[in-house]
Design a protein around this motif. Sequence first.
Motif, PDB file in Angstrom:
ATOM      1  N   ARG A  51       8.559  -1.068   2.213  1.00  0.00           N
ATOM      2  CA  ARG A  51       7.892  -0.424   1.170  1.00  0.00           C
ATOM      3  C   ARG A  51       7.212   0.703   2.059  1.00  0.00           C
ATOM      4  O   ARG A  51       7.488   1.999   1.435  1.00  0.00           O
ATOM      5  N   MET A  52       6.614   0.347   2.948  1.00  0.00           N
ATOM      6  CA  MET A  52       5.965   1.312   3.932  1.00  0.00           C
ATOM      7  C   MET A  52       6.931   2.409   4.361  1.00  0.00           C
ATOM      8  O   MET A  52       6.681   3.479   4.428  1.00  0.00           O
ATOM      9  N   SER A  55       8.055   4.665   1.682  1.00  0.00           N
ATOM     10  CA  SER A  55       7.291   5.414   1.276  1.00  0.00           C
ATOM     11  C   SER A  55       7.053   6.713   2.482  1.00  0.00           C
ATOM     12  O   SER A  55       6.783   7.982   1.991  1.00  0.00           O
ATOM     13  N   ILE A  58       9.328   9.148   1.761  1.00  0.00           N
ATOM     14  CA  ILE A  58       9.345  10.165   0.576  1.00  0.00           C
ATOM     15  C   ILE A  58       7.919  11.131   0.888  1.00  0.00           C
ATOM     16  O   ILE A  58       8.374  12.564   0.598  1.00  0.00           O
ATOM     17  N   GLN A  59       7.205  10.691   1.746  1.00  0.00           N
ATOM     18  CA  GLN A  59       6.170  11.438   2.091  1.00  0.00           C
ATOM     19  C   GLN A  59       6.536  12.623   3.166  1.00  0.00           C
ATOM     20  O   GLN A  59       6.028  13.753   2.544  1.00  0.00           O
ATOM     21  N   ARG A  74       2.191   9.485  -9.652  1.00  0.00           N
ATOM     22  CA  ARG A  74       3.127   8.366  -9.338  1.00  0.00           C
ATOM     23  C   ARG A  74       2.219   7.223  -8.855  1.00  0.00           C
ATOM     24  O   ARG A  74       2.645   6.106  -9.498  1.00  0.00           O
ATOM     25  N   GLU A  75       1.139   7.547  -8.240  1.00  0.00           N
ATOM     26  CA  GLU A  75       0.269   6.351  -7.920  1.00  0.00           C
ATOM     27  C   GLU A  75      -0.336   5.717  -9.152  1.00  0.00           C
ATOM     28  O   GLU A  75      -0.491   4.436  -9.355  1.00  0.00           O
ATOM     29  N   LEU A  98      -0.681   0.707  -1.801  1.00  0.00           N
ATOM     30  CA  LEU A  98      -0.773   2.069  -1.905  1.00  0.00           C
ATOM     31  C   LEU A  98      -1.414   2.742  -0.496  1.00  0.00           C
ATOM     32  O   LEU A  98      -1.107   3.516   0.170  1.00  0.00           O
ATOM     33  N   CYS A 101       0.523   2.309   2.337  1.00  0.00           N
ATOM     34  CA  CYS A 101       1.675   3.279   2.440  1.00  0.00           C
ATOM     35  C   CYS A 101       1.353   4.544   2.908  1.00  0.00           C
ATOM     36  O   CYS A 101       2.057   5.466   2.873  1.00  0.00           O
ATOM     37  N   ARG A 102      -0.027   5.022   2.686  1.00  0.00           N
ATOM     38  CA  ARG A 102      -0.210   6.372   2.758  1.00  0.00           C
ATOM     39  C   ARG A 102      -0.532   6.814   4.195  1.00  0.00           C
ATOM     40  O   ARG A 102      -0.787   5.958   4.850  1.00  0.00           O
TER      41      ARG A 102
END
Length: 105
Positions: A51-52, A55, A58-59, A74-75, A98, A101-102
């Motif tokens: 998932r990380m 993410s 996407i970022q 989305r969050e 979250l 993943c940020r």
Amino acid sequence: MTVTAADVTAAHMTAAEKTGARTREAADVITGARERIDALDDRIIGLIQERMAVSAVIQEARITSGGRRVNLSREMEVLDHYREALGKPGTSLAMTLLELCRGRV
């Protein structure tokens, strides 16, 4: 490898002592269930790492296109999804995911 006193003590403990069970049968059930939990935890960790990575893709795409690193709407969807599936503790779990993943870009 250094062997500690705790290692020696743990090695000499019976299955019942290690599990807190009062019978050998219960200790066997607990030991088996703990092995299953350990395997599940390994899978969960792997999924979180995956998932990380997704993410981060996407970022990167969002930032490269001139957008912001984080999409708050989305969050909120993610938080709602976890809360609906798992109740109030699901929100805390989603917040932790979250956070993990940020900012990995």
